[in-house]
Design a protein around this motif. Structure first.
Motif, PDB file in Angstrom:
ATOM      1  N   GLY A   1       0.774  -1.228   0.000  1.00  0.00           N
ATOM      2  CA  GLY A   1       0.000   0.000   0.000  1.00  0.00           C
ATOM      3  C   GLY A   1       0.805   1.278   0.000  1.00  0.00           C
ATOM      4  N   SER A   2       2.074   1.202  -0.388  1.00  0.00           N
ATOM      5  CA  SER A   2       2.935   2.390  -0.320  1.00  0.00           C
ATOM      6  C   SER A   2       2.885   3.260  -1.568  1.00  0.00           C
ATOM      7  CB  SER A   2       4.387   1.977  -0.040  1.00  0.00           C
ATOM      8  OG  SER A   2       4.868   1.103  -1.043  1.00  0.00           O
TER       9      SER A   2
ATOM     10  N   ASP B   1       8.606   4.527   1.676  1.00  0.00           N
ATOM     11  CA  ASP B   1       8.569   4.059   3.059  1.00  0.00           C
ATOM     12  C   ASP B   1       7.248   4.435   3.726  1.00  0.00           C
ATOM     13  OD1 ASP B   1       9.622   2.959   5.485  1.00  0.00           O
ATOM     14  OD2 ASP B   1       9.955   5.016   6.171  1.00  0.00           O
ATOM     15  N   LEU B   2       6.632   3.437   4.362  1.00  0.00           N
ATOM     16  CA  LEU B   2       5.328   3.646   4.986  1.00  0.00           C
ATOM     17  C   LEU B   2       5.182   2.712   6.170  1.00  0.00           C
ATOM     18  CD1 LEU B   2       2.586   5.167   4.583  1.00  0.00           C
ATOM     19  CD2 LEU B   2       1.811   3.139   3.319  1.00  0.00           C
ATOM     20  N   GLU B   3       4.597   3.212   7.255  1.00  0.00           N
ATOM     21  CA  GLU B   3       4.291   2.348   8.390  1.00  0.00           C
ATOM     22  C   GLU B   3       3.397   1.201   7.920  1.00  0.00           C
ATOM     23  OE1 GLU B   3       5.118   2.190  11.485  1.00  0.00           O
ATOM     24  OE2 GLU B   3       6.158   4.085  11.878  1.00  0.00           O
ATOM     25  N   PRO B   4       3.768  -0.052   8.197  1.00  0.00           N
ATOM     26  CA  PRO B   4       2.976  -1.184   7.709  1.00  0.00           C
ATOM     27  C   PRO B   4       1.506  -1.128   8.102  1.00  0.00           C
ATOM     28  CG  PRO B   4       5.087  -1.959   8.502  1.00  0.00           C
ATOM     29  CD  PRO B   4       5.009  -0.497   8.863  1.00  0.00           C
TER      30      PRO B   4
ATOM     31  N   GLY C   1      -0.257   1.122   5.621  1.00  0.00           N
ATOM     32  CA  GLY C   1      -0.367   0.557   4.279  1.00  0.00           C
ATOM     33  C   GLY C   1      -1.342  -0.598   4.206  1.00  0.00           C
ATOM     34  N   LEU C   2      -1.297  -1.487   5.172  1.00  0.00           N
ATOM     35  CA  LEU C   2      -2.185  -2.647   5.162  1.00  0.00           C
ATOM     36  C   LEU C   2      -3.635  -2.237   5.345  1.00  0.00           C
ATOM     37  CD1 LEU C   2       0.035  -5.029   7.293  1.00  0.00           C
ATOM     38  CD2 LEU C   2      -0.513  -5.310   4.859  1.00  0.00           C
ATOM     39  N   GLY C   3      -3.851  -1.099   5.993  1.00  0.00           N
ATOM     40  CA  GLY C   3      -5.213  -0.625   6.203  1.00  0.00           C
ATOM     41  C   GLY C   3      -5.905  -0.204   4.922  1.00  0.00           C
ATOM     42  N   ARG C   4      -5.159  -0.127   3.818  1.00  0.00           N
ATOM     43  CA  ARG C   4      -5.739   0.280   2.541  1.00  0.00           C
ATOM     44  C   ARG C   4      -6.403  -0.881   1.804  1.00  0.00           C
ATOM     45  NH1 ARG C   4      -0.876   4.269   0.228  1.00  0.00           N
ATOM     46  NH2 ARG C   4      -1.049   5.839   1.883  1.00  0.00           N
ATOM     47  N   PHE C   5      -6.278  -2.103   2.339  1.00  0.00           N
ATOM     48  CA  PHE C   5      -6.802  -3.284   1.642  1.00  0.00           C
ATOM     49  C   PHE C   5      -8.024  -3.841   2.349  1.00  0.00           C
ATOM     50  CE2 PHE C   5      -2.238  -3.138   0.756  1.00  0.00           C
ATOM     51  CZ  PHE C   5      -2.215  -3.244  -0.620  1.00  0.00           C
ATOM     52  N   ASP C   6      -9.091  -4.061   1.583  1.00  0.00           N
ATOM     53  CA  ASP C   6     -10.266  -4.743   2.128  1.00  0.00           C
ATOM     54  C   ASP C   6     -10.037  -6.247   2.171  1.00  0.00           C
ATOM     55  OD1 ASP C   6     -11.704  -2.366   2.449  1.00  0.00           O
ATOM     56  OD2 ASP C   6     -12.391  -2.426   0.365  1.00  0.00           O
ATOM     57  N   GLU C   7      -9.372  -6.758   1.129  1.00  0.00           N
ATOM     58  CA  GLU C   7      -9.011  -8.172   1.077  1.00  0.00           C
ATOM     59  C   GLU C   7      -7.504  -8.274   0.899  1.00  0.00           C
ATOM     60  OE1 GLU C   7     -11.177 -10.247  -1.895  1.00  0.00           O
ATOM     61  OE2 GLU C   7     -13.152  -9.683  -1.114  1.00  0.00           O
ATOM     62  N   ARG C   8      -6.906  -9.292   1.505  1.00  0.00           N
ATOM     63  CA  ARG C   8      -5.450  -9.426   1.466  1.00  0.00           C
ATOM     64  C   ARG C   8      -5.043 -10.752   0.837  1.00  0.00           C
ATOM     65  NH1 ARG C   8      -3.669  -7.229   7.517  1.00  0.00           N
ATOM     66  NH2 ARG C   8      -4.800  -5.239   7.400  1.00  0.00           N
ATOM     67  N   ASP C   9      -3.940 -10.686   0.072  1.00  0.00           N
ATOM     68  CA  ASP C   9      -3.418 -11.933  -0.485  1.00  0.00           C
ATOM     69  C   ASP C   9      -2.583 -12.648   0.576  1.00  0.00           C
ATOM     70  OD1 ASP C   9      -0.792 -10.838  -0.462  1.00  0.00           O
ATOM     71  OD2 ASP C   9      -0.986 -10.089  -2.518  1.00  0.00           O
ATOM     72  N   ARG C  10      -1.918 -13.697   0.167  1.00  0.00           N
ATOM     73  CA  ARG C  10      -1.197 -14.547   1.115  1.00  0.00           C
ATOM     74  C   ARG C  10      -0.107 -13.791   1.867  1.00  0.00           C
ATOM     75  NH1 ARG C  10       2.885 -17.428   0.228  1.00  0.00           N
ATOM     76  NH2 ARG C  10       3.338 -18.959   1.838  1.00  0.00           N
ATOM     77  N   ILE C  11       0.599 -12.893   1.188  1.00  0.00           N
ATOM     78  CA  ILE C  11       1.683 -12.142   1.823  1.00  0.00           C
ATOM     79  C   ILE C  11       1.126 -10.961   2.613  1.00  0.00           C
ATOM     80  CG2 ILE C  11       3.790 -10.814   1.408  1.00  0.00           C
ATOM     81  CD1 ILE C  11       4.062 -13.820   0.855  1.00  0.00           C
TER      82      ILE C  11
ATOM     83  N   ALA D   1       6.220   7.807   1.970  1.00  0.00           N
ATOM     84  CA  ALA D   1       5.062   7.521   1.124  1.00  0.00           C
ATOM     85  C   ALA D   1       3.820   8.286   1.544  1.00  0.00           C
ATOM     86  CB  ALA D   1       4.777   6.018   1.132  1.00  0.00           C
ATOM     87  N   ARG D   2       3.857   8.943   2.702  1.00  0.00           N
ATOM     88  CA  ARG D   2       2.711   9.743   3.151  1.00  0.00           C
ATOM     89  C   ARG D   2       2.695  11.131   2.508  1.00  0.00           C
ATOM     90  NH1 ARG D   2       3.991   9.574   9.349  1.00  0.00           N
ATOM     91  NH2 ARG D   2       5.980  10.112   8.354  1.00  0.00           N
ATOM     92  N   ALA D   3       3.777  11.507   1.853  1.00  0.00           N
ATOM     93  CA  ALA D   3       3.837  12.812   1.198  1.00  0.00           C
ATOM     94  C   ALA D   3       2.865  12.845   0.021  1.00  0.00           C
ATOM     95  CB  ALA D   3       5.256  13.103   0.736  1.00  0.00           C
TER      96      ALA D   3
END
Length: 216
Positions: A21-22, A144-147, A150-160, A191-193
């Motif tokens: 999500g970066s 660079d982004l706090e994980p 970044g992960l909060g941007r996904f409704d569904e997640r793949d294996r990784i 990446a927040r810029a």
């Protein structure tokens, strides 16, 4: 961890790295658009999956339906994707003098399968460098982004993406350590810029490399 590698004498090789999500896809696309607007021949690509073989490997390593894989098996599958990608996509484009922009490359394997999976990073790097002829990007952009963000941007997640926060924190640390060790070939950006601010900083670093690139 890393030793001096091989840099293409023709073309320009730019890699985008970073956590989930970066904004790698967004910024790689913007760089492609800017370069083509300047008349350069550009090949925008990604890993894993931008070859016929790679699409099959991507399904294995990313599908939640795959379930558990041995960490070493996972690393070898990623290495196989990179080998096919470099041989059939990246190197031919560089030989034609194109600017190759890839969304992920060897550093992702070192960060995810090395640091993230806690495999021996030096051993993982030996496999990855062999698979890719030790070809290095002229520039690697780390977004660079706090994980957790970044992960909060996904409704569904793949294996990784579905791995633990601790896993993704190790991945982030892996990227930052690689960048710190070789500042001449890395650009680390927050990446927040703003999207335009990030794109401008990337163009500034890429511009001096373009003397080796061919126009379309």
């Amino acid at each position: 961890m890393s030793t001096p590698g091989t840099y293409a004498e023709t073309g320009v090789f730019v890699c985008f790295e970073g956590g989930e999500g970066s904004g790698k896809s967004t910024q790689s696309g913007l760089l492609r658009d800017w370069l083509t607007g300047q008349g350069y021949a550009v090949r925008l690509t990604f890993e894993p999956g931008d070859t016929a073989v790679g699409r099959l490997l991507r399904e294995i390593v990313l599908s939640p339906e795959t379930g558990e894989l041995s960490d070493r098996t996972e690393a070898l599958l990623y290495a196989a994707d990179k080998s096919e990608h470099v041989d059939t996509v990246v190197m031919p484009a560089l030989e034609r003098g194109e600017v190759v922009i890839t969304d992920r490359y060897v550093d992702s394997m070192l960060a995810y399968q090395g640091a993230g999976r806690a495999l021996d990073v030096d051993e993982v790097e030996q496999v990855a460098r062999w698979a890719t002829h030790d070809l290095r990007p002229h520039l690697t952009v780390v977004l660079d982004l706090e994980p957790a963000h970044g992960l909060g941007r996904f409704d569904e997640r793949d294996r990784i993406e579905g791995e633990s926060l601790e896993f993704h924190l190790r991945v982030r640390d892996g990227f930052l350590r690689m960048a710190k060790a070789d500042p001449d070939h890395y650009l680390v950006l927050d990446a927040r810029a703003g999207i335009d601010e990030i794109a401008a900083a990337i163009r500034e670093r890429v511009a001096p490399l373009l003397t080796r690139a061919a126009h379309g």
